[in-house]
Scaffold this active site. Structure first.
Site, PDB file in Angstrom:
ATOM      1  CD  GLU A  62      -1.536  -2.467   1.467  1.00  0.00           C
ATOM      2  OE1 GLU A  62      -2.235  -3.429   1.120  1.00  0.00           O
ATOM      3  OE2 GLU A  62      -0.423  -2.599   2.051  1.00  0.00           O
ATOM      4  NE  ARG A 269       3.600  -9.533   0.872  1.00  0.00           N
ATOM      5  CZ  ARG A 269       3.244  -8.528   0.075  1.00  0.00           C
ATOM      6  NH1 ARG A 269       3.955  -8.272  -1.010  1.00  0.00           N
ATOM      7  NH2 ARG A 269       2.202  -7.787   0.336  1.00  0.00           N
ATOM      8  CG  ASN A 335       0.901  -5.250  -7.602  1.00  0.00           C
ATOM      9  OD1 ASN A 335       0.339  -5.390  -8.685  1.00  0.00           O
ATOM     10  ND2 ASN A 335       1.520  -4.136  -7.253  1.00  0.00           N
ATOM     11  CD  GLU A 338       5.405  -3.724  -6.640  1.00  0.00           C
ATOM     12  OE1 GLU A 338       5.966  -4.841  -6.517  1.00  0.00           O
ATOM     13  OE2 GLU A 338       5.045  -3.035  -5.674  1.00  0.00           O
TER      14      GLU A 338
END
Length: 660
Positions: A62, A269, A335, A338
């Site tokens: 975010e 992650r 996501n 990117e």
């Protein structure tokens, strides 16, 4: 009652929350650091300037998505403090690396009422922006009570999440309608929010993640590491999780036989897994280079481990092929935007429900490789690594799609500017026991005298008055005509205290609540009077209140008009539509009657007198509002022989109400 049960549940879970933070801190000590800040203790000791904009970004993703938005807010409002909050140590690291001291930072506290109270008291925000879909009942409730607009930007709601929220509709419906404005990524999310009961302003903006801001630090990384990776075929696996690291490492030796220069660059992650992944690599008999060693990798390295924060974009830029983690296991994927922004060929496993819409659109354009399992991933990786033109073509298609989707930041900023403009259109001032809110378009400065009819009388500026239970004065101020209204009590208690009310915080007082509600309704497109100024006067344990609003020109209330003539069925339908618009936005009118509805010379319908009104979840009160209006019409019909109203007029009103 609903929030009470929710809050009680939070307190019952507090021991488990504390245990969770200490458990996470075993591998990442940052989770036990700043623990008081999670309850908003010690914020006043931090160098935080109050009165600006708070942007909440949960964690790394975010922060990255909101970076262009935050950078533009800093440019547009250079004198306004911007505070960026998050809830994770990795989020903090990303905020600091991207913005340094150019923004303020603290944790958003856990949603305990006392913690939220301390947080809002320390920062006193004029606007709260939530990035994506973070819903906090106590935070939103207190923001509503303190007239702080809440804006959700880049909001996304998957079908799976919508089903989960629907199970708790008793909580989510009132919660959603405390949001001032909701900006979604896509039409599907917009439909799901509406289905959950959101009735406020909702706009589809697109996805902020399509507008990537590359930090300056990335260029330095590229200059340093690009030569070290030259001549290597680089397969970057970003945002990986336990359960898929093992699968990727099992594939590497098979691929290395066909591609001797292959290096697998793994970026877990969560930072607490860095050491665990390093053990997996060495346990598999593979040579390892760790980014944290601050050295350059040798040519014989098999696996590179990105055990650093905020550098994934650089590794994506250096990649020949990118695998997006969280997708070979049931985590919902991460996501892909990117990586595709750099025209990289992207692979993903089957579990992509968190980003289903983005992957669906990429798949339609043959711009992503979706595989069912590690066996298919092996086949696909061999195919793409062996065919550079194929990789480049897929990457170019993906990048073209990425560039076509841009524009969400500019659209979101336009909405923020409108809300901020409405919020900043009035100034606040304290003078002794008096607190004022006032619109600078009408008053450069304001004093207590301007809330007293005697002051206006001395200026010879009173041009009329209303003839109701309590007098309201019409005054001329420069080129504007205003209505001055003092707040009075009703009922039996008025015999004891005619115009004094038990103490409330300024923002919760009757004048300020009506001022804020009118401002908000106007921002939603409702035809209501423009609030001009409000006064809160503290008197010991009591307070008094006054309000100035703009007079609606060339208008009469419905009761007065009906004493003179009939109105058409179309006009009755317009009245019904105006009430329906108010109800659709969840606005409860405590005294909806035929004297609080006005028609101007262009037959436009206006609603007024919003004292003791507010926003509610849709319910039976809407029909009660209509019933109250009907009773007022019947009462006037019985009282006045020349009152031009019939039951078929009510039918026309209901047609407009239900067909809006």
């Amino acid at each position: 009652m609903i929030r009470l049960f929710y809050t009680l549940a939070l307190y019952l879970l507090l021991p488990l929350l504390l245990l969770y933070f200490f458990w996470r801190s075993r591998k990442d000590p940052a989770y036990r650091q700043r623990l008081p800040e999670r309850f908003a203790f010690g914020l006043r000791q931090l160098p935080l300037q109050a009165g600006g904009i708070v942007v909440h970004t949960v964690s790394v993703g975010e922060v990255i998505a909101a970076t262009p938005l935050i950078q533009q807010l800093r440019k547009d409002y250079p004198n306004t403090p911007i505070t960026v909050t998050c809830t994770t140590p990795t989020g903090t690291a990303t905020i600091r690396s991207r913005f340094a001291d150019n923004v303020q930072h603290c944790y958003l506290p856990l949603d305990y009422p006392e913690a939220v109270t301390r947080f809002l008291a320390a920062l006193q925000p004029k606007l709260l922006i939530i990035v994506e879909t973070e819903l906090w009942p106590n935070l939103f409730r207190q923001c509503q009570q303190q007239a702080i607009p809440v804006l959700l930007v880049n909001a996304r709601l998957s079908a799976r999440s919508a089903r989960g929220y629907r199970r708790f509709s008793w909580l989510t419906k009132p919660l959603l309608n405390q949001i001032s404005c909701l900006l979604t990524q896509d039409n599907a999310s917009a439909r799901r929010f509406k289905a959950l009961g959101y009735n406020g302003k909702l706009l589809v903006m697109g996805n902020l993640k399509f507008e990537l801001a590359i930090p300056d630090t990335q260029h330095t990384l590229l200059q340093r590491f690009a030569p070290a990776f030259a001549g290597r075929l680089l397969w970057v696996a970003g945002s990986t999780h336990a359960g898929e690291d093992e699968q990727l490492l099992a594939l590497y030796p098979q691929l290395k036989q066909q591609f001797p220069t292959l290096m697998l660059f793994m970026v877990p992650r969560h930072p607490e897994r860095f050491d665990a992944v390093a053990k997996l690599v060495t346990g598999a008999g593979l040579t390892l280079w760790r980014r944290s060693s601050d050295t350059l990798p040798d040519n014989n390295i098999d696996i590179a481990l990105g055990d650093s924060m905020g550098e994934l974009l650089a590794w994506y830029q250096l990649a020949d092929l990118v695998f997006i983690g969280g997708s070979l296991i049931a985590r919902g994927g991460h996501n892909p935007l990117e990586a595709i922004s750099f025209a990289k060929a992207v692979q993903s496993g089957p579990h992509i429900f968190n980003f289903n819409d983005a992957y669906r659109q990429l798949q339609q354009r043959q711009a992503v490789s979706l595989v069912a399992d590690s066996a298919e991933l092996l086949v696909n990786t061999r195919q793409l690594l062996a065919d550079a033109p194929l990789r480049q073509a897929q990457g170019q298609r993906a990048q073209t799609f990425f560039l076509q989707q841009q524009g969400a930041t500019a659209k979101s900023l336009a909405v923020i500017q409108a809300i901020w403009g409405a919020r900043m259109q009035y100034k606040t001032k304290q003078q002794g026991a008096n607190h004022f809110w006032y619109d600078e378009d009408f008053f450069i400065d304001i004093t207590a005298g301007q809330f007293q009819h005697q002051w206006w009388q001395a200026q010879q500026a009173i041009v009329g008055s209303s003839s109701g239970r309590n007098t309201a004065y019409f005054v001329q101020h420069d080129q504007h005509k205003l209505v001055l209204r003092h707040y009075y009590r009703g009922g039996l208690i008025a015999k004891l205290s005619r115009d004094s009310f038990f103490w409330q915080p300024v923002a919760k007082s009757r004048a300020m609540q009506e001022f804020h509600l009118l401002s908000w309704m106007r921002s939603q497109g409702l035809a209501v009077p423009r609030p001009v100024a409000a006064r809160y006067q503290r008197c010991g344990l009591m307070y008094k209140a006054d309000l100035l609003i703009a007079l609606i020109p060339d208008s009469q209330d419905l009761a007065t008009i009906l004493q003179q003539q009939q109105i058409t069925a179309q006009q009755w339908q317009a009245v019904g539509k105006a009430i329906a618009q108010m109800h659709r936005l969840g606005v409860y009118h405590s005294d909806l009657n035929c004297r609080n509805i006005m028609l101007d010379s262009a037959a436009k319908v206006w609603l007024l007198d919003f004292d003791k009104c507010g926003r509610r979840e849709p319910g039976k009160w809407q029909q009660h509002n209509l019933a109250r209006l009907k009773r007022s019409l019947l009462k006037e019909q019985a009282r006045l022989p020349g009152f031009y109203w019939q039951l078929q007029d009510w039918t026309a009103l209901l047609q407009g109400y239900h067909n809006d």
